[in-house]
Each structure stands twice: as structure tokens, then as C-alpha cells.
Enzyme design. Sequence first.
Site, PDB file in Angstrom:
ATOM      1  N   LYS A  46      31.827 -11.274 -30.862  1.00 25.88           N
ATOM      2  CA  LYS A  46      31.028 -11.534 -32.077  1.00 25.88           C
ATOM      3  C   LYS A  46      30.352 -10.226 -32.441  1.00 25.88           C
ATOM      4  O   LYS A  46      29.274  -9.905 -31.945  1.00 25.88           O
ATOM      5  CB  LYS A  46      30.003 -12.621 -31.771  1.00 25.88           C
ATOM      6  CG  LYS A  46      29.583 -13.492 -32.929  1.00 25.88           C
ATOM      7  CD  LYS A  46      29.162 -12.793 -34.192  1.00 25.88           C
ATOM      8  CE  LYS A  46      27.677 -12.666 -34.377  1.00 25.88           C
ATOM      9  NZ  LYS A  46      27.318 -11.632 -35.378  1.00 25.88           N
ATOM     10  N   GLU A  58      21.467  -6.422 -22.592  1.00 22.86           N
ATOM     11  CA  GLU A  58      21.015  -5.041 -22.844  1.00 22.86           C
ATOM     12  C   GLU A  58      20.164  -5.115 -24.096  1.00 22.86           C
ATOM     13  O   GLU A  58      20.689  -5.298 -25.196  1.00 22.86           O
ATOM     14  CB  GLU A  58      22.211  -4.109 -23.080  1.00 22.86           C
ATOM     15  CG  GLU A  58      23.242  -4.059 -21.967  1.00 22.86           C
ATOM     16  CD  GLU A  58      22.752  -3.345 -20.724  1.00 22.86           C
ATOM     17  OE1 GLU A  58      21.605  -2.857 -20.712  1.00 22.86           O
ATOM     18  OE2 GLU A  58      23.514  -3.312 -19.747  1.00 22.86           O
ATOM     19  N   CYS A 118      19.411   2.767 -28.668  1.00 30.04           N
ATOM     20  CA  CYS A 118      18.438   2.058 -27.834  1.00 30.04           C
ATOM     21  C   CYS A 118      17.756   2.989 -26.839  1.00 30.04           C
ATOM     22  O   CYS A 118      16.660   2.724 -26.379  1.00 30.04           O
ATOM     23  CB  CYS A 118      19.134   0.924 -27.097  1.00 30.04           C
ATOM     24  SG  CYS A 118      20.547   1.507 -26.152  1.00 30.04           S
ATOM     25  N   GLU A 142       9.270  -1.108 -31.044  1.00 31.66           N
ATOM     26  CA  GLU A 142      10.541  -0.408 -31.275  1.00 31.66           C
ATOM     27  C   GLU A 142      10.796  -0.315 -32.780  1.00 31.66           C
ATOM     28  O   GLU A 142      10.882  -1.338 -33.456  1.00 31.66           O
ATOM     29  CB  GLU A 142      11.692  -1.179 -30.609  1.00 31.66           C
ATOM     30  CG  GLU A 142      13.022  -0.473 -30.748  1.00 31.66           C
ATOM     31  CD  GLU A 142      14.200  -1.269 -30.179  1.00 31.66           C
ATOM     32  OE1 GLU A 142      14.272  -2.482 -30.422  1.00 31.66           O
ATOM     33  OE2 GLU A 142      15.040  -0.657 -29.500  1.00 31.66           O
TER      34      GLU A 142
HETATM   35  P1  NAD Z   1      20.183  -8.312 -33.147  1.00 34.11           P
HETATM   36  O1  NAD Z   1      19.638  -8.914 -31.924  1.00 34.11           O
HETATM   37  O2  NAD Z   1      19.544  -8.626 -34.446  1.00 34.11           O
HETATM   38  O3  NAD Z   1      21.721  -8.705 -33.326  1.00 34.11           O
HETATM   39  C1  NAD Z   1      22.679  -8.473 -32.309  1.00 34.11           C
HETATM   40  C2  NAD Z   1      23.781  -9.510 -32.406  1.00 34.11           C
HETATM   41  O4  NAD Z   1      23.245 -10.797 -32.104  1.00 34.11           O
HETATM   42  C3  NAD Z   1      24.427  -9.616 -33.780  1.00 34.11           C
HETATM   43  O5  NAD Z   1      25.807  -9.779 -33.602  1.00 34.11           O
HETATM   44  C4  NAD Z   1      23.789 -10.877 -34.347  1.00 34.11           C
HETATM   45  O6  NAD Z   1      24.573 -11.543 -35.312  1.00 34.11           O
HETATM   46  C5  NAD Z   1      23.650 -11.732 -33.101  1.00 34.11           C
HETATM   47  N1  NAD Z   1      22.639 -12.792 -33.193  1.00 34.11           N
HETATM   48  C6  NAD Z   1      21.568 -12.876 -34.009  1.00 34.11           C
HETATM   49  N2  NAD Z   1      20.876 -14.015 -33.772  1.00 34.11           N
HETATM   50  C7  NAD Z   1      21.528 -14.661 -32.782  1.00 34.11           C
HETATM   51  C8  NAD Z   1      21.291 -15.879 -32.069  1.00 34.11           C
HETATM   52  N3  NAD Z   1      20.259 -16.653 -32.335  1.00 34.11           N
HETATM   53  N4  NAD Z   1      22.146 -16.216 -31.090  1.00 34.11           N
HETATM   54  C9  NAD Z   1      23.187 -15.420 -30.765  1.00 34.11           C
HETATM   55  N5  NAD Z   1      23.470 -14.259 -31.409  1.00 34.11           N
HETATM   56  C10 NAD Z   1      22.643 -13.891 -32.397  1.00 34.11           C
HETATM   57  O7  NAD Z   1      20.193  -6.742 -32.891  1.00 34.11           O
HETATM   58  P2  NAD Z   1      20.568  -5.590 -33.931  1.00 34.11           P
HETATM   59  O8  NAD Z   1      19.480  -5.482 -34.941  1.00 34.11           O
HETATM   60  O9  NAD Z   1      21.978  -5.767 -34.371  1.00 34.11           O
HETATM   61  O10 NAD Z   1      20.550  -4.297 -32.971  1.00 34.11           O
HETATM   62  C11 NAD Z   1      19.420  -3.527 -32.706  1.00 34.11           C
HETATM   63  C12 NAD Z   1      18.834  -3.864 -31.347  1.00 34.11           C
HETATM   64  O11 NAD Z   1      19.803  -3.685 -30.329  1.00 34.11           O
HETATM   65  C13 NAD Z   1      17.676  -2.963 -30.950  1.00 34.11           C
HETATM   66  O12 NAD Z   1      16.638  -3.746 -30.418  1.00 34.11           O
HETATM   67  C14 NAD Z   1      18.265  -2.071 -29.872  1.00 34.11           C
HETATM   68  O13 NAD Z   1      17.353  -1.551 -28.940  1.00 34.11           O
HETATM   69  C15 NAD Z   1      19.227  -3.004 -29.221  1.00 34.11           C
HETATM   70  N6  NAD Z   1      20.236  -2.252 -28.474  1.00 34.11           N
HETATM   71  C16 NAD Z   1      20.148  -2.234 -27.092  1.00 34.11           C
HETATM   72  C17 NAD Z   1      21.078  -1.500 -26.346  1.00 34.11           C
HETATM   73  C18 NAD Z   1      21.011  -1.446 -24.843  1.00 34.11           C
HETATM   74  O14 NAD Z   1      21.959  -1.001 -24.236  1.00 34.11           O
HETATM   75  N7  NAD Z   1      19.926  -1.884 -24.220  1.00 34.11           N
HETATM   76  C19 NAD Z   1      22.104  -0.821 -27.004  1.00 34.11           C
HETATM   77  C20 NAD Z   1      22.161  -0.856 -28.395  1.00 34.11           C
HETATM   78  C21 NAD Z   1      21.217  -1.588 -29.124  1.00 34.11           C
END
Ligand code: NAD
Length: 487
Positions: free
Chosen positions: A184, A258, A292, A391
Amino acid sequence: MATALEKKIKGMDCLHWVNGKYVPSISGKTFPNINPATEEVIGTVAWGGTEEVNEAVAAAKKALKGEWGKMPLRKRSAILRKIGDLILERKDELAMLETLDTGKPLWMSKSIDIERAAFNFHFFADYMIGIQDEAFHQDDIAIHYTKRKPLGVVGLINPWNLPLLLMTWKLAPALAAGNTVVMKPSEVTPMTATALAEITKEAGVPDGVVNLVNGFGEAGAALSQNPDVAGIAFTGETVTGSAIMKASAPTLKKLSFELGGKNPNVIFADADLEDAVETTIRSSFQNQGEVCLCGSRIYVERPIYDEFVERLASKTRELKVGDPLDDSSTMGSIVSEEHYNKVMGYLNLAKEEGGTFVTGGGRAEHMEKGFFIEPTIITGLGDNARCVREEIFGPVVTIQPFGTEEEVLEKVNDTTYGLSATVWTTNLKKAHRFAGQIEAGIVWINTWFLRDLRTPFGGMKRSGIGREGGHHSFEFYTETTNITVKL
Ligand code: NAD
């Protein structure tokens, strides 16, 4: 001037991939995909929900029992290697898709995102061959040994910042361990994962082993709730991690998270300043600060504070925010209008909180269209300012002075996050002493973003659950049976 490839690739329509075929949504619903650097619609995306997810999970469940489950290790490893090769063969095209989706510079998509996506497969193709089981002789009474099995159907849910890099970081070990998957990708950046699906088929992955559903959070939620999904590997925001944990609780899924970070970058007075400044430019603004691991909380020891701020500001002013297709641009656009508004909101907040913009502080005005923000350094904020604690996930860093090692250690650990940290000092004893006390999954000393895929990657506190990389990935993507033979 547009190159031949740019003319050819203007985006693509993204369907779902179920049982080895691209399929539309059952309802036929789609949503537009927007290039954040131009604000143009570059394609449509199939809008998947529970029905599409359930179909994809059913295909993945069936494929577990098929050819994939019986395939010899060496053959599976060769398929993984081939996926990596095909990614490299299509590097220019994939890099273009990544840049059109994310707004990041094309040179960066090529040299970092797509290269690493291929390497994720090449690495696990080799690593899987050496995975060992355990065996114990218990006196002359019994022999115990372990047998690893795939976890089953695994849901891979990913964010928008490093779309193909992060999807392959999960898909490669999931396949290496013999699982079947439903991917996804983020609704904001669906193109490279959608292209990857057909690459896996071309490399020899049997139908049903790799599936993909495009869509918003509801598709991710449907994966988290589906009783036939054994585990969810998720990268994204901390609040989304909580929602997934809640939705997965009734079916007790294995979870690998993550999540977000607000990572400290500590510069002691005895640091190699030139090196610290050069690297801090990257750890602050690489990928528009949408990494991140970015070190967005910078702490500088008082004797070198003014000099460091001045040198960092001067280097920051040399960065060029511009057209992602122009090789001279060091930074591109923010990924979407929604995220641009979020980052701009924090910049307004910084003013209200009494911060001073040493550089940047707003939109890159020379760009007529698109969601471009200037690299921003803020000073003068206190420890409790929201811009220091939350963040922002954009090209924004704060700098604060500190007096002693004890004082800065307290500041470093005074956060709900615990993903990564960077420490700059030439004093070896201090470096080890300090690094060992930081509450973070990854600590870099005198460097940043240096990775070896055998090492554990992940966060503590609200930055994650579990570790990925090397054998840590296999711990997540496999289940173990202990078999005891009485002698
Ligand atoms: P997000 O959590 O908004 O979305 C990530 C994914 O989750 C998307 O595919 C989204 O459609 C899905 N999603 C949203 N709501 C959901 C739900 N209720 N149930 C299941 N899936 C759902 O994150 P984003 O805005 O796309 O990415 C940015 C974030 O990702 C930042 O917080 C960043 O720190 C984090 N990040 C962490 C790492 C790491 O390795 N720790 C790496 C990259 C990004």
C-alpha cells in the site's frame, strides 16, 4: 529544455496489481495525481478500499500455497537479484516517476532512491542464502532444532518521502523470507511502486505473490483489519502507527513500525567544524528535509555557537531551490500542497514563538508555481517551543546553544521520539560515552546517513517498534518452530 525521456514520461495512471495483473477499482473510482513542482495533474490513481484490499489479500493467501512456497532458495534468490537488475535497467524512467511524484531533484532520485532500491534486492538476494537455524544437543536426551517459516501474507504500508527506497526495503526481505504481500504505497506518491509490481512479474515472481492496492488511509486500515494478514510492516507517522496497532489488535498481528523523529544533532566545541558544517547541510536539508533521519534539532556548544551558525547559514544560502529536473537544483519542492501548508504553518508558529529566521522562513518566491520552501534556520527558540519539539518534516532546523555535556544530554533525550542522533566531536572517549547514553535507535558519530544494510535500523520510544536490516528483517518476516527429537 525537455529531454527525450522527460517528453516520454509525463506521469502514468496507477491501477491496483492483483494476482499478476493491473486492475481498476471495483467502483471504478479514481483520484488525481499531482506533480508538486508544477501543480499539474500527471495521471489518475485507482481509489482502493476494503473490497480491493480483500481481493488482494485473497490472492496473496492463495499464492502462499502455490509454486512460491515450494521454490528452492537459490531460485528465489535469483529472482530477487533479477528484480534489482531490472530496477537498474529502468533507472532513468523510475527516477523520473519518483521526481514527478515527490518534487525531489531528479539527480537525487537517480543516485540515491533508485540505486538503493536496486541494492535492497541485491543485498537480500545474497543475505538470504546465509540465514541460519539453531540446533542444541541436550546432553544425551534430545536434539532441538529450529525451522524458519514465512510469516504469511504481509501488508507493506509506506509513506511518500522515499517511496521506492522504502517499499523495496520491506518487499525485498519479505520475499526473501518466502512471504506473499500486499503493498500500500502512499496516495501522494503511487507511481514507482505501481511500476515495481510489473517488474516483479518480469523477474519471475509467480502471480499472487506480490499485490498492490492504491488508495488512502482506508486501504491501509482494511489491511490492518484483515484476519488473513499475519503482519504489517509500516513506515509513516507515529499517530498512524497507533491507528494501525489499534486496528490490528483484534487479530493480533505482528507489527514492525518505523515512525517519526525529531532527531538531535549535537556539535561539541572540539568538532571538526568544516566537516560538521558540510554534513549538517545534508542532515538538515537533503530531500527538502523530508527524511525521517534529518537532524532538525541542532545543539551547538557555546564557544563555537556564533561561528557555527554563521558558517551553516552561509552554506545554506548557497543551496539552490529550483526545478527538480534541473541538475543544478540542490532542493526541489515539498511533496504536496497539504504538506507545504503544514510546514508553512510551523514557520508562522516559529515567529509567534519568538524565533529568528537566520535563513529562509517562507516560500521560495522565485518559483512561480509549485510548493517550494526556502531552507530555513531558526534560532532563539526555547526548549518548549513546538518547533523544537514537534516533527516538521521539511527544510527547517532550529539551533540552540548549550553549556555542558550533561545539559545537552538532557535536552537530547527530552523527547517522545527516539529515532536517530548525530554527535560531532574529535574526543573519542566523549564520543562513545555520549553516544551510548542517547535514547535513539541509531547514533552517528562524525557522520550522518551512513548505512550498512546488515545493521539494525529502527527507533525507540514513539519512533518505532522492532528493527529492520540484516537478520533483524528475517526475525520479523519469519516465524520459527522449535522441533525436539528425543534420543
Ligand atoms: P502517514 O502516516 O500519513 O502515511 C503513511 C502511509 O500510511 C500512507 O500509505 C497512508 O495512506 C497510510 N495510512 C494513513 N492512515 C492509515 C490508517 N489509519 N491505517 C493504515 N494506513 C494508513 O505518513 P506520511 O505523511 O506519508 O510520511 C511521513 C512520516 O513518515 C513522517 O512522520 C516520517 O518521520 C515518517 N517516516 C519514518 C521513517 C522511518 O524509517 N522511521 C522513514 C520515512 C518516513
